[in-house]
Design an enzyme around this catalytic site. Sequence first.
Site, PDB file in Angstrom:
ATOM      1  N   SER A 147      -1.247  -4.987  41.439  1.00 56.76           N
ATOM      2  CA  SER A 147      -0.708  -6.335  41.451  1.00 56.76           C
ATOM      3  C   SER A 147      -1.894  -7.274  41.325  1.00 56.76           C
ATOM      4  O   SER A 147      -2.759  -7.304  42.205  1.00 56.76           O
ATOM      5  CB  SER A 147       0.027  -6.550  42.780  1.00 56.76           C
ATOM      6  OG  SER A 147       0.393  -7.901  42.929  1.00 56.76           O
ATOM      7  N   LYS A 172       0.976  -5.442  37.174  1.00 56.61           N
ATOM      8  CA  LYS A 172       1.881  -6.524  37.571  1.00 56.61           C
ATOM      9  C   LYS A 172       1.068  -7.813  37.640  1.00 56.61           C
ATOM     10  O   LYS A 172       0.044  -7.879  38.312  1.00 56.61           O
ATOM     11  CB  LYS A 172       2.495  -6.165  38.929  1.00 56.61           C
ATOM     12  CG  LYS A 172       2.985  -7.303  39.793  1.00 56.61           C
ATOM     13  CD  LYS A 172       3.798  -6.741  40.962  1.00 56.61           C
ATOM     14  CE  LYS A 172       3.660  -7.567  42.229  1.00 56.61           C
ATOM     15  NZ  LYS A 172       4.358  -6.930  43.379  1.00 56.61           N
ATOM     16  N   LEU A 173       1.549  -8.820  36.916  1.00 50.11           N
ATOM     17  CA  LEU A 173       0.863 -10.113  36.888  1.00 50.11           C
ATOM     18  C   LEU A 173       1.641 -11.105  37.742  1.00 50.11           C
ATOM     19  O   LEU A 173       2.853 -11.233  37.608  1.00 50.11           O
ATOM     20  CB  LEU A 173       0.815 -10.656  35.452  1.00 50.11           C
ATOM     21  CG  LEU A 173       0.141  -9.776  34.405  1.00 50.11           C
ATOM     22  CD1 LEU A 173       0.335 -10.401  33.015  1.00 50.11           C
ATOM     23  CD2 LEU A 173      -1.350  -9.622  34.713  1.00 50.11           C
ATOM     24  N   LYS A 174       0.937 -11.818  38.591  1.00 50.73           N
ATOM     25  CA  LYS A 174       1.587 -12.891  39.349  1.00 50.73           C
ATOM     26  C   LYS A 174       1.742 -14.087  38.404  1.00 50.73           C
ATOM     27  O   LYS A 174       0.799 -14.428  37.665  1.00 50.73           O
ATOM     28  CB  LYS A 174       0.726 -13.270  40.554  1.00 50.73           C
ATOM     29  CG  LYS A 174       0.654 -12.169  41.605  1.00 50.73           C
ATOM     30  CD  LYS A 174       1.979 -12.028  42.341  1.00 50.73           C
ATOM     31  CE  LYS A 174       1.851 -11.003  43.474  1.00 50.73           C
ATOM     32  NZ  LYS A 174       3.091 -10.907  44.262  1.00 50.73           N
ATOM     33  N   ASP A 199       5.547 -10.979  38.696  1.00 48.58           N
ATOM     34  CA  ASP A 199       6.111 -11.284  40.026  1.00 48.58           C
ATOM     35  C   ASP A 199       5.933 -12.780  40.263  1.00 48.58           C
ATOM     36  O   ASP A 199       4.808 -13.287  40.270  1.00 48.58           O
ATOM     37  CB  ASP A 199       5.381 -10.481  41.103  1.00 48.58           C
ATOM     38  CG  ASP A 199       6.009 -10.641  42.481  1.00 48.58           C
ATOM     39  OD1 ASP A 199       6.997 -11.398  42.617  1.00 48.58           O
ATOM     40  OD2 ASP A 199       5.505 -10.003  43.436  1.00 48.58           O
ATOM     41  N   GLU A 224       9.922  -9.601  38.748  1.00 47.85           N
ATOM     42  CA  GLU A 224      10.111  -9.475  40.197  1.00 47.85           C
ATOM     43  C   GLU A 224      10.368 -10.835  40.845  1.00 47.85           C
ATOM     44  O   GLU A 224       9.624 -11.795  40.616  1.00 47.85           O
ATOM     45  CB  GLU A 224       8.861  -8.821  40.797  1.00 47.85           C
ATOM     46  CG  GLU A 224       8.969  -8.456  42.270  1.00 47.85           C
ATOM     47  CD  GLU A 224       7.716  -7.700  42.755  1.00 47.85           C
ATOM     48  OE1 GLU A 224       7.004  -7.099  41.922  1.00 47.85           O
ATOM     49  OE2 GLU A 224       7.447  -7.723  43.970  1.00 47.85           O
ATOM     50  N   ASP A 249      12.579  -8.386  45.569  1.00 48.48           N
ATOM     51  CA  ASP A 249      11.615  -8.154  46.655  1.00 48.48           C
ATOM     52  C   ASP A 249      12.072  -8.953  47.875  1.00 48.48           C
ATOM     53  O   ASP A 249      12.859  -8.458  48.699  1.00 48.48           O
ATOM     54  CB  ASP A 249      10.202  -8.549  46.164  1.00 48.48           C
ATOM     55  CG  ASP A 249       9.115  -8.455  47.229  1.00 48.48           C
ATOM     56  OD1 ASP A 249       9.432  -8.232  48.399  1.00 48.48           O
ATOM     57  OD2 ASP A 249       7.916  -8.622  46.895  1.00 48.48           O
ATOM     58  N   LYS A 273       9.631  -2.636  50.611  1.00 50.39           N
ATOM     59  CA  LYS A 273       8.471  -2.773  51.501  1.00 50.39           C
ATOM     60  C   LYS A 273       8.982  -2.437  52.890  1.00 50.39           C
ATOM     61  O   LYS A 273       9.880  -3.128  53.402  1.00 50.39           O
ATOM     62  CB  LYS A 273       7.928  -4.198  51.484  1.00 50.39           C
ATOM     63  CG  LYS A 273       7.253  -4.594  50.185  1.00 50.39           C
ATOM     64  CD  LYS A 273       6.742  -6.024  50.236  1.00 50.39           C
ATOM     65  CE  LYS A 273       6.146  -6.423  48.894  1.00 50.39           C
ATOM     66  NZ  LYS A 273       5.894  -7.881  48.816  1.00 50.39           N
ATOM     67  N   GLY A 301       3.588  -3.661  48.296  1.00 50.38           N
ATOM     68  CA  GLY A 301       2.482  -3.714  49.250  1.00 50.38           C
ATOM     69  C   GLY A 301       2.298  -5.125  49.763  1.00 50.38           C
ATOM     70  O   GLY A 301       2.830  -6.086  49.189  1.00 50.38           O
ATOM     71  N   LEU A 303      -1.047  -6.069  50.870  1.00 50.88           N
ATOM     72  CA  LEU A 303      -2.499  -6.032  51.070  1.00 50.88           C
ATOM     73  C   LEU A 303      -2.854  -5.318  52.374  1.00 50.88           C
ATOM     74  O   LEU A 303      -3.760  -5.731  53.097  1.00 50.88           O
ATOM     75  CB  LEU A 303      -3.095  -7.455  51.085  1.00 50.88           C
ATOM     76  CG  LEU A 303      -2.580  -8.469  50.058  1.00 50.88           C
ATOM     77  CD1 LEU A 303      -3.241  -9.836  50.292  1.00 50.88           C
ATOM     78  CD2 LEU A 303      -2.849  -8.024  48.625  1.00 50.88           C
TER      79      LEU A 303
HETATM   80  O1  OSB Z   1       5.279 -10.173  46.335  1.00 55.73           O
HETATM   81  O2  OSB Z   1       4.619  -8.177  46.232  1.00 55.73           O
HETATM   82  C1  OSB Z   1       4.436  -9.321  46.615  1.00 55.73           C
HETATM   83  C2  OSB Z   1       1.048  -9.562  48.338  1.00 55.73           C
HETATM   84  C3  OSB Z   1       1.319 -10.460  49.348  1.00 55.73           C
HETATM   85  C4  OSB Z   1       2.584 -10.999  49.425  1.00 55.73           C
HETATM   86  C5  OSB Z   1       3.563 -10.643  48.503  1.00 55.73           C
HETATM   87  C6  OSB Z   1       3.297  -9.743  47.503  1.00 55.73           C
HETATM   88  C7  OSB Z   1       1.998  -9.219  47.397  1.00 55.73           C
HETATM   89  C8  OSB Z   1       1.576  -8.333  46.318  1.00 55.73           C
HETATM   90  C9  OSB Z   1       0.368  -7.489  46.584  1.00 55.73           C
HETATM   91  O3  OSB Z   1       2.075  -8.323  45.228  1.00 55.73           O
HETATM   92  C10 OSB Z   1       0.652  -6.039  46.591  1.00 55.73           C
HETATM   93  C11 OSB Z   1      -0.541  -5.276  47.100  1.00 55.73           C
HETATM   94  O4  OSB Z   1      -1.463  -5.067  46.319  1.00 55.73           O
HETATM   95  O5  OSB Z   1      -0.557  -4.893  48.284  1.00 55.73           O
HETATM   96 MG    MG Z   2       6.775  -9.280  45.161  1.00 61.02          MG
END
Ligand code: OSB
Ligand code: MG
Length: 378
Positions: A147, A172-174, A199, A224, A249, A273, A301, A303
Site C-alpha cells: 500500500s 495499491k495506490l492511495k 484506496d 477500495e 474496508d 482487518k 494492514g 502499519l
Molecule cells: O485503508 O488500508 C487502509 C493504513 C492506515 C490506515 C488505513 C489503511 C492503511 C493502509 C496501510 O493502507 C496498509 C499497511 O501497509 O499496513
Molecule cells: Mg483501506
Amino acid sequence: MLLQPPSQLRPKIRIDSAELRLVELKLLNPFRISTGVATKKTFPLLILRSGNIEGYAEGVCDTLPDYLPETTVSSMMMMRDVFLPQIIGKEFSTPYELSQMMRHWRDHQMAKACVEMAYWDLWAKTLGLSLSHALGGTRKDVEVGVSLGIKEIPDTLLDVERHVQQGYRRIKLKVMPGHDLKLLEKVRNRFPDIHLTVDANCAYTLADLALLRQFDDFDLDYIEQPLAWDDLQDHAKLQSMMRTAICLDECIRTPELCRKALAIDAGRVINIKVGRVGGHANARQIHDICQAHDVPVWCGGMLESGIGRAHNIHLSTLEQFKRPGDTSSSSRYFERDIVCEKLETENGIMPVPSNGAGIGVTPDYDFLETVTLSRETL
Ligand code: OSB
Ligand code: MG
C-alpha cells in the site's frame, strides 16, 4: 474453524494478569492517505499471562479518529476499565467464550479485537498449535502486495518500480480528489501488466460519480472504500454503475454489516482487518460469509508492528484469502521492530511466522523497553 471445539481443544485457561503498554515506533517514511499523514505508529500492546504462557496482541487504533471513530485513548480506556477487569482472574476454554463476554458492549471493535487476539495467542500456545491452524488455515506462506502512500507522481512512480522489482504481487495506490486520474494514467502507462488497485479511504461522494466511473479505464483489480465509512447504500449504487469491483474496508466492522453489504451488492471484494472487525472470531465469520457468496477477501494492514503483523499473516492462511494482503515486510515501515523474528517477504511471499506455537513471534523485551511510553499491570 472450530466454532464448537471438541473437549480436548477446550483447556481451561485462567487469565492471571494483563500488561497494557502504549508503544511508539517512528515510521521510516511518512505515510499519507486522504485523511492525513502519519509519521509514527503509536499503539496499545497487550500481554495476557496464564501461568508461564504469554499471549500478545496490538491495537490498531489511531491517535485521532481519522480512519474510524475509535482512538488510542478510547481504546486503552475500554481495555483498562471495562474489558480486562471482566476477564482477569477468570477461566475461558475458547476464544469464543471470551468474545461473548464483550459482545453486549457496543462498538469499540479495535479494543475488543486486541483483548480477543491476545487470548487466541494464549489458547493456541496452550494447545501447542500455530495460530494459523487454530483458526483453520492451511497455507505455509501468503501472497502480499504493498500500500503506497500519497506522494508527488514522480516519487510514486519510483515507489511502484521499486516494489514491483521486489516481487510484490499487487500495488495499491492511495488516492483522493485531485490526486487520482492523472496518477493512474502515468502508473498504468508505465506498468501495463501489474495488479493495480486504489484506496480512497472515504474521500469521495456520489457527487463524484462521473469522475469515479473513469477509474474503469485503468484495469484496476478493485477500488477500495471510495465512499463514507458508515455507508453501504451509496456504495451499492456506485457498484451498479461501475465495471471495476468495489472493495469495502472501513464500512465492514461486523459480520452483520458484511452480510448486509453483500446482500445489496455494495462491494465485490472485502478487505478484512482483524482489528477493525473486533477480533479473529468475527474475521473468520466474515471470511465464511464471503466464501458462501463467492466473494474474495484479503487481509488489510494498519502499519502494525511485528505482533499485529504476525496475527494478520496467520489469519491470511484461510482459504478465502484469495487476493494479496497488505502485510508486507516489517523493514518497509520500521528501522527496528519489537519482535525478535524477521517478518520479511521474498518475491512477494510472506512465510507464516513459526517460532513456537501461537503467533510464532516473540517480543524483543530489551528494545520494547526503549519504545514503551507507558505501562500498567492489571
Ligand atoms: O485503508 O488500508 C487502509 C493504513 C492506515 C490506515 C488505513 C489503511 C492503511 C493502509 C496501510 O493502507 C496498509 C499497511 O501497509 O499496513
Ligand atoms: Mg483501506
